[in-house]
Write a protein that holds these residues in place. Structure first.
Motif, PDB file in Angstrom:
ATOM      1  N   LEU A  94      -9.917   4.562  -1.564  1.00 41.18           N
ATOM      2  CA  LEU A  94     -10.794   3.470  -1.102  1.00 41.18           C
ATOM      3  C   LEU A  94     -12.260   3.870  -1.214  1.00 41.18           C
ATOM      4  N   ARG A  95     -12.571   5.076  -0.770  1.00 40.00           N
ATOM      5  CA  ARG A  95     -13.945   5.576  -0.805  1.00 40.00           C
ATOM      6  C   ARG A  95     -14.465   5.662  -2.237  1.00 40.00           C
ATOM      7  N   ALA A  96     -13.553   5.935  -3.178  1.00 41.03           N
ATOM      8  CA  ALA A  96     -13.939   6.069  -4.588  1.00 41.03           C
ATOM      9  C   ALA A  96     -14.072   4.719  -5.294  1.00 41.03           C
ATOM     10  N   GLY A  97     -13.736   3.625  -4.592  1.00 42.21           N
ATOM     11  CA  GLY A  97     -13.884   2.299  -5.183  1.00 42.21           C
ATOM     12  C   GLY A  97     -12.588   1.619  -5.558  1.00 42.21           C
ATOM     13  N   GLY A  98     -11.448   2.266  -5.255  1.00 38.33           N
ATOM     14  CA  GLY A  98     -10.143   1.656  -5.518  1.00 38.33           C
ATOM     15  C   GLY A  98      -9.736   0.754  -4.380  1.00 38.33           C
ATOM     16  N   SER A  99      -8.502   0.291  -4.415  1.00 36.82           N
ATOM     17  CA  SER A  99      -7.968  -0.536  -3.331  1.00 36.82           C
ATOM     18  C   SER A  99      -6.573  -0.051  -2.982  1.00 36.82           C
ATOM     19  N   VAL A 100      -6.206  -0.228  -1.729  1.00 38.72           N
ATOM     20  CA  VAL A 100      -4.878   0.173  -1.266  1.00 38.72           C
ATOM     21  C   VAL A 100      -3.977  -1.052  -1.294  1.00 38.72           C
ATOM     22  N   HIS A 101      -2.885  -0.956  -2.033  1.00 43.95           N
ATOM     23  CA  HIS A 101      -1.902  -2.042  -2.093  1.00 43.95           C
ATOM     24  C   HIS A 101      -0.974  -1.984  -0.899  1.00 43.95           C
ATOM     25  N   THR A 102      -0.501  -0.783  -0.597  1.00 38.17           N
ATOM     26  CA  THR A 102       0.425  -0.589   0.515  1.00 38.17           C
ATOM     27  C   THR A 102      -0.027   0.647   1.286  1.00 38.17           C
ATOM     28  N   PRO A 103      -0.363   0.507   2.554  1.00 33.55           N
ATOM     29  CA  PRO A 103      -0.746   1.690   3.328  1.00 33.55           C
ATOM     30  C   PRO A 103       0.448   2.615   3.509  1.00 33.55           C
ATOM     31  N   GLY A 104       0.192   3.840   3.929  1.00 32.58           N
ATOM     32  CA  GLY A 104       1.268   4.796   4.158  1.00 32.58           C
ATOM     33  C   GLY A 104       2.332   4.222   5.078  1.00 32.58           C
ATOM     34  N   THR A 105       3.574   4.260   4.615  1.00 40.02           N
ATOM     35  CA  THR A 105       4.697   3.671   5.338  1.00 40.02           C
ATOM     36  C   THR A 105       5.929   4.561   5.180  1.00 40.02           C
ATOM     37  N   ALA A 106       6.681   4.731   6.246  1.00 35.22           N
ATOM     38  CA  ALA A 106       7.929   5.495   6.178  1.00 35.22           C
ATOM     39  C   ALA A 106       9.016   4.636   5.554  1.00 35.22           C
ATOM     40  N   SER A 107       9.822   5.250   4.678  1.00 40.26           N
ATOM     41  CA  SER A 107      10.944   4.562   4.056  1.00 40.26           C
ATOM     42  C   SER A 107      12.082   5.550   3.873  1.00 40.26           C
ATOM     43  N   GLU A 108      13.140   5.103   3.225  1.00 36.08           N
ATOM     44  CA  GLU A 108      14.291   5.975   2.987  1.00 36.08           C
ATOM     45  C   GLU A 108      13.936   7.151   2.083  1.00 36.08           C
ATOM     46  N   TRP A 109      12.847   7.044   1.308  1.00 36.01           N
ATOM     47  CA  TRP A 109      12.459   8.096   0.354  1.00 36.01           C
ATOM     48  C   TRP A 109      11.420   9.041   0.926  1.00 36.01           C
ATOM     49  N   GLY A 110      10.907   8.756   2.097  1.00 38.43           N
ATOM     50  CA  GLY A 110       9.860   9.560   2.701  1.00 38.43           C
ATOM     51  C   GLY A 110       8.734   8.683   3.195  1.00 38.43           C
ATOM     52  N   TYR A 111       7.523   9.171   3.102  1.00 40.60           N
ATOM     53  CA  TYR A 111       6.337   8.451   3.546  1.00 40.60           C
ATOM     54  C   TYR A 111       5.471   8.214   2.325  1.00 40.60           C
ATOM     55  N   ALA A 112       5.168   6.967   2.020  1.00 40.65           N
ATOM     56  CA  ALA A 112       4.448   6.660   0.781  1.00 40.65           C
ATOM     57  C   ALA A 112       3.467   5.522   0.965  1.00 40.65           C
ATOM     58  N   GLY A 113       2.468   5.537   0.112  1.00 37.24           N
ATOM     59  CA  GLY A 113       1.507   4.449   0.018  1.00 37.24           C
ATOM     60  C   GLY A 113       1.141   4.254  -1.437  1.00 37.24           C
ATOM     61  N   TYR A 114       0.574   3.095  -1.743  1.00 31.13           N
ATOM     62  CA  TYR A 114       0.207   2.762  -3.126  1.00 31.13           C
ATOM     63  C   TYR A 114      -1.249   2.351  -3.180  1.00 31.13           C
ATOM     64  N   PHE A 115      -1.952   2.886  -4.182  1.00 34.58           N
ATOM     65  CA  PHE A 115      -3.320   2.454  -4.393  1.00 34.58           C
ATOM     66  C   PHE A 115      -3.527   2.096  -5.854  1.00 34.58           C
ATOM     67  N   GLU A 116      -4.583   1.317  -6.075  1.00 36.50           N
ATOM     68  CA  GLU A 116      -4.968   0.887  -7.415  1.00 36.50           C
ATOM     69  C   GLU A 116      -6.335   1.484  -7.715  1.00 36.50           C
TER      70      GLU A 116
END
Length: 128
Positions: A94-116
């Motif tokens: 975010l600080r670098a100018g990107g955007s977060v699609h999905t904030p960090g979230t716990a799931s069956e695969w671990g803890y993940a987030g997505y950014f663009e």
């Protein structure tokens, strides 16, 4: 973030057909392949995996909703050391100018987030 790519996920329309193609192409033993309902993972040399995922599931996973034209075709993944590092990397994006699609979230695969990034390329940051 230590720059490294651990997983490349590509969206496919026909998972069975794509699996058959890569299974023949890669000629890997069964121990280096893992399949789920909507994806197949090939564990390659080093710490790299190629994941085939149904396009609709991929779009939903990264927070893009429907798998319409222009939704994710490829997602690059970075394995983080912890959930806290996932959140830090998302903040840095975010600080670098990107955007977060999905904030960090716990799931069956671990803890993940997505950014663009600033060009629309999607990254997954995962702490397994």
């Amino acid at each position: 973030m230590k720059p490294r790519i651990n997983i490349v996920t590509i969206g496919v329309d026909d998972l069975e057909r794509a699996f058959g193609f890569y299974r023949v192409l890669f000629d890997l033993p069964d121990e280096q392949i893992s399949a789920g309902e909507d994806h197949v993972a090939f564990f390659l040399e080093g710490d790299l995996s190629l994941v085939l995922m149904e396009r609709a599931s991929l779009a939903e996973t990264v927070g893009q909703g429907d798998a319409a034209r222009g939704t994710a075709q490829v997602v690059l993944s970075h394995n983080a050391e912890s959930p806290a590092e996932v959140d830090t990397i998302l903040s840095d994006a975010l600080r670098a100018g990107g955007s977060v699609h999905t904030p960090g979230t716990a799931s069956e695969w671990g803890y993940a987030g997505y950014f663009e990034d600033t060009e629309g390329n999607l990254w997954e940051v995962l702490a397994g």
